[in-house]
Design an enzyme around this catalytic site. Structure first.
Site, PDB file in Angstrom:
ATOM      1  N   TRP A  88       0.952  -1.339  -0.089  1.00  0.00           N
ATOM      2  CA  TRP A  88      -0.180   0.063   0.102  1.00  0.00           C
ATOM      3  C   TRP A  88       0.929   1.247  -0.132  1.00  0.00           C
ATOM      4  CZ3 TRP A  88      -1.775   3.777   3.626  1.00  0.00           C
ATOM      5  CH2 TRP A  88      -3.032   4.331   3.343  1.00  0.00           C
TER       6      TRP A  88
ATOM      7  N   HIS B  24     -26.994  26.204  14.592  1.00  0.00           N
ATOM      8  CA  HIS B  24     -25.718  27.011  14.836  1.00  0.00           C
ATOM      9  C   HIS B  24     -25.015  27.221  13.476  1.00  0.00           C
ATOM     10  CE1 HIS B  24     -26.690  27.395  19.098  1.00  0.00           C
ATOM     11  NE2 HIS B  24     -26.894  26.189  19.056  1.00  0.00           N
TER      12      HIS B  24
ATOM     13  N   LYS C 256      -7.277  -1.699   6.201  1.00  0.00           N
ATOM     14  CA  LYS C 256      -8.016  -2.190   7.549  1.00  0.00           C
ATOM     15  C   LYS C 256      -7.400  -1.767   8.792  1.00  0.00           C
ATOM     16  CE  LYS C 256     -11.093  -4.499   9.626  1.00  0.00           C
ATOM     17  NZ  LYS C 256     -12.376  -3.847   9.931  1.00  0.00           N
TER      18      LYS C 256
HETATM   19  O1  M6R Z   1      -8.781  -1.160  14.760  1.00  0.00           O
HETATM   20  P1  M6R Z   1      -9.141  -0.211  15.244  1.00  0.00           P
HETATM   21  O2  M6R Z   1     -10.430  -0.257  15.796  1.00  0.00           O
HETATM   22  O3  M6R Z   1      -8.407   0.615  16.177  1.00  0.00           O
HETATM   23  O4  M6R Z   1      -9.207   0.764  13.949  1.00  0.00           O
HETATM   24  C1  M6R Z   1      -9.627   2.030  14.092  1.00  0.00           C
HETATM   25  C2  M6R Z   1     -10.075   2.854  12.635  1.00  0.00           C
HETATM   26  O5  M6R Z   1      -8.878   2.872  11.867  1.00  0.00           O
HETATM   27  C3  M6R Z   1     -11.237   2.250  12.088  1.00  0.00           C
HETATM   28  O6  M6R Z   1     -12.276   2.089  12.713  1.00  0.00           O
HETATM   29  C4  M6R Z   1     -11.704   2.727  10.737  1.00  0.00           C
HETATM   30  O7  M6R Z   1     -12.126   4.117  11.030  1.00  0.00           O
HETATM   31  C5  M6R Z   1     -12.413   1.929   9.869  1.00  0.00           C
HETATM   32  N1  M6R Z   1     -12.242   2.143   8.580  1.00  0.00           N
HETATM   33  C6  M6R Z   1     -13.997   2.387  10.023  1.00  0.00           C
HETATM   34  O8  M6R Z   1     -14.913   1.855   9.115  1.00  0.00           O
END
Ligand code: M6R
Length: 620
Positions: free
Chosen positions: A74, A517, A615
């Protein structure tokens, strides 16, 4: 996010490597590559785009090599291209490396290596690792004693190379001179070893190992692993051996399959009644109105003296934390605050022994959240985790915690992790509440209602077809507003995030009360407001907000409580069953997830691989 897999053992490596890369596809990537070590030679194959492209190339020249490393990239340094894809090799093609993370001092290293005659083929930071290894290995080879060329110690060269790096890394390397081993190192970027019978595996994510191994070992920061066909040794950078805990890998292969659903996201949305029930399993004592949280047993005493909770998290996990803030204050009677982990790490947070810092994370590897808990630990706070991935870094670095048990979440857009996190936050509110002033009667009500949620979720899911129709109707909108109050304000943020992530439509989440607001200026006949307005303590306020929007010609898509005939006359409505106010986000979020999903389908996007997203965000 980049993905790593490696294999050394008794069968052709390329079969597992390709399969492992496919299992990591969900993490998002732009190119992929493989390096195989056979007969004293390293052969690399790379392809831009999907793993299927790489597989096509491999089919033209199958190899029986029994050791290899592979990578999905990536792009961070250098655009997506074959030459920038990993694995990277040194000048002579004697070493190959794959790397996740960022080498912050790569410019200086590259310049110096260039001056010493190394020729670079890519624009990546990773390539410096291969050349540094080359240099360290040949330095050893040259240091002759008594005229004899010394045997090259790959491990020593590897450690000497690591000591020159600044930044974050998960690295796996192999060398033609030491074909019997592979070396791996970790600093802020996860790596997990998979133990087989006369074969060893390595990956950046345990999901790549599902189906091939039953036992895994997570590497910790500043550890290196020497892995060979017969097993592994984990050491510190100063060569001290480390005893590591071997954990079972309990997931089965179906988690990485679509199981008849068009996308992982849809599959995971539909899994929520089960994943929610799994989060509650064995943790409720309904007759006593209490929660039993085994993961907190060791800190139970300390928790009694806590007077403040700070929750740190990112993205969807941040939104669940915001719901948790309402729950904890209302039912546990504890002051609660929520901080975006990416901001928290750069503040000077005021924390003390009476503060509990809770990290919420699906992956347990998010770099910002990890940095936030390290800061909190430093300041003496009790640090807890609400984490889904068992054995992940955050789970290991917190003092105690509660697992979500949602099962692997493959879709980049998080869905079932959110509702499982809410399950744990509700349990935690009950647990802490009953330690403090929460009455037996209220405790029993919450416990009873929590047990009804899976059934209610099933009912919401039966409306998928109707939601699909609404998504079709509104799919061409250029902009959405998501509005909610109190427990459902975080849901407004979550609904807006979902549609941004996978349907790429600008959307904003606001508390309904904030409209006047400023944001109300946006309203005209072209704007759709998705309003989350169950019959709760702020229902009337939401209705007033809706009237103001209707009066300005705006369109409303409402999430409402079953039987709300008044709303049905004024707006398009998706109904959810009546439940306790604190639990409404669990039901209201499902239509928001489905709506975003179907809008993205209508717009023709690749839902499981949303553009620019990964992810697990293991770099800052
Ligand atoms: O693995 P985590 O819960 O720490 O990840 C946090 C965010 O990166 C994650 O929730 C991201 O915003 C997702 N793509 C939301 O759908």
């Amino acid at each position: 996010m980049c993905g790593i897999v490696g294999y050394i053992g008794k069968r052709p490596a390329q079969d597992f490597l390709l399969e492992g890369l496919k299992r990591l596809e969900y993490r998002g990537y732009d190119s992929a590559g493989i390096a195989l070590l056979d007969n004293g030679k390293i052969k690399t194959v790379k392809a831009l785009g999907k793993v299927a492209e790489l597989q096509l190339k491999m089919e033209r020249s199958t190899s029986s090599a029994m050791a290899g490393i592979a990578h999905t990239r990536w792009a961070t340094h250098g655009k997506p291209s074959e030459k920038n894809a990993h694995p990277h090799i040194d000048c002579k093609g004697d070493v190959a490396v794959v790397h996740n993370g960022i080498i912050e001092n790569y410019r200086e290293l590259k310049e110096a290596l260039g001056k010493r005659g190394h020729a670079f083929r890519s624009e990546t930071d990773t390539e410096v690792i291969a050349h540094l290894l080359e240099e360290e290995m040949s330095a050893q080879g040259r240091s002759a004693s008594g005229g004899k060329i010394r045997e090259v110690d790959f491990e020593k060269a590897f450690v000497a190379m690591l000591k020159q790096l600044k930044g974050a890394y998960g690295i796996v390397a192999m060398a033609t001179k030491n074909p019997e081993i592979m070396l791996a190192a970790r600093l802020s970027s996860p790596l997990v070893l998979g133990i087989g019978q006369e074969e060893m595996f390595i990956a950046s994510d345990a999901s790549a190992l599902v189906g091939d191994v039953k036992r895994i070992v997570y590497l910790d920061d500043n550890e290196i692993a020497v892995i060979g066909k017969e097993g592994y040794v984990v050491k510190t950078l100063s060569s001290r051996k480390r005893e590591k805990e071997e954990l079972p890998l309990e997931w089965n292969k179906t988690v990485a399959e679509h199981s008849g659903y068009a996308h992982f996201m849809l599959k995971e949305i539909f899994e929520q009644p089960k994943s929610f029930a799994d989060a509650l399993r064995g943790r409720l004592i309904p007759g006593e109105g209490k929660a039993r949280l085994g993961g907190l047993r060791t800190v139970e005493k300390r928790l009694r003296s806590i007077n403040r909770i700070v929750i740190v998290s990112c993205g969807t996990s941040y939104h669940s934390a915001l719901v948790g803030e309402y729950m904890l204050e209302e039912y546990a009677g504890i002051k609660a605050e929520v901080e975006m982990a990416s901001e928290f790490r750069y503040r000077k947070p005021l924390l003390d022994k009476k503060t509990a810092v809770i990290a919420i994370s699906q992956s347990g590897e998010t770099a910002d959240t990890l940095a936030a808990i390290r800061e909190a630990k430093e300041k003496g706070a009790l640090v807890l985790g609400i984490v889904n991935v068992v054995g992940s870094t955050i789970a290991r670095e917190t003092d105690a915690g509660v697992y979500c048990h949602a099962g692997p979440e493959i879709s980049v857009a998080s869905t079932k992790a959110f509702t499982s996190q809410l399950a744990i936050l509700a349990l935690l509110s009950l647990y802490l509440g009953r330690q403090r002033g929460l009455t037996l009667v209220m405790g029993k009500r919450i416990a009873k209602e929590l047990l009804q949620i899976p059934k209610y979720m099933e009912r919401v899911l039966t409306q998928a077809k109707a939601i699909k129709k609404l998504a079709k109707k509104y799919a061409k909108q250029a902009h959405y507003l998501y509005l909610g109050r109190k427990y459902n304000y975080p849901n407004a943020l979550e609904g807006a995030l979902k549609i941004k992530e996978i349907a790429y439509v600008p959307a904003q989440g606001y508390p309904t009360g904030e409209m006047k607001h400023g944001p109300i200026a946006l309203i005209d006949a072209s704007v759709v407001s998705v309003m989350i307005m169950p019959k709760d303590s702020v229902y009337e306020k939401n209705v007033s907000g809706m009237e103001e929007i209707l009066a300005r010609g705006g369109k409303i898509l409402a999430i409402a409580t079953d039987g709300d005939a008044m709303l049905a006359k004024k707006a398009d409505v998706i109904f959810i069953p009546k439940t306790l106010e604190m639990l409404t986000p669990l039901l209201a979020v499902i239509p928001l997830q489905l709506f975003a999903y179907y809008v993205a389908v209508e717009r023709g996007y690749d839902i499981d691989k949303p553009r620019n997203l990964a992810k697990s965000v293991t770099v800052e």
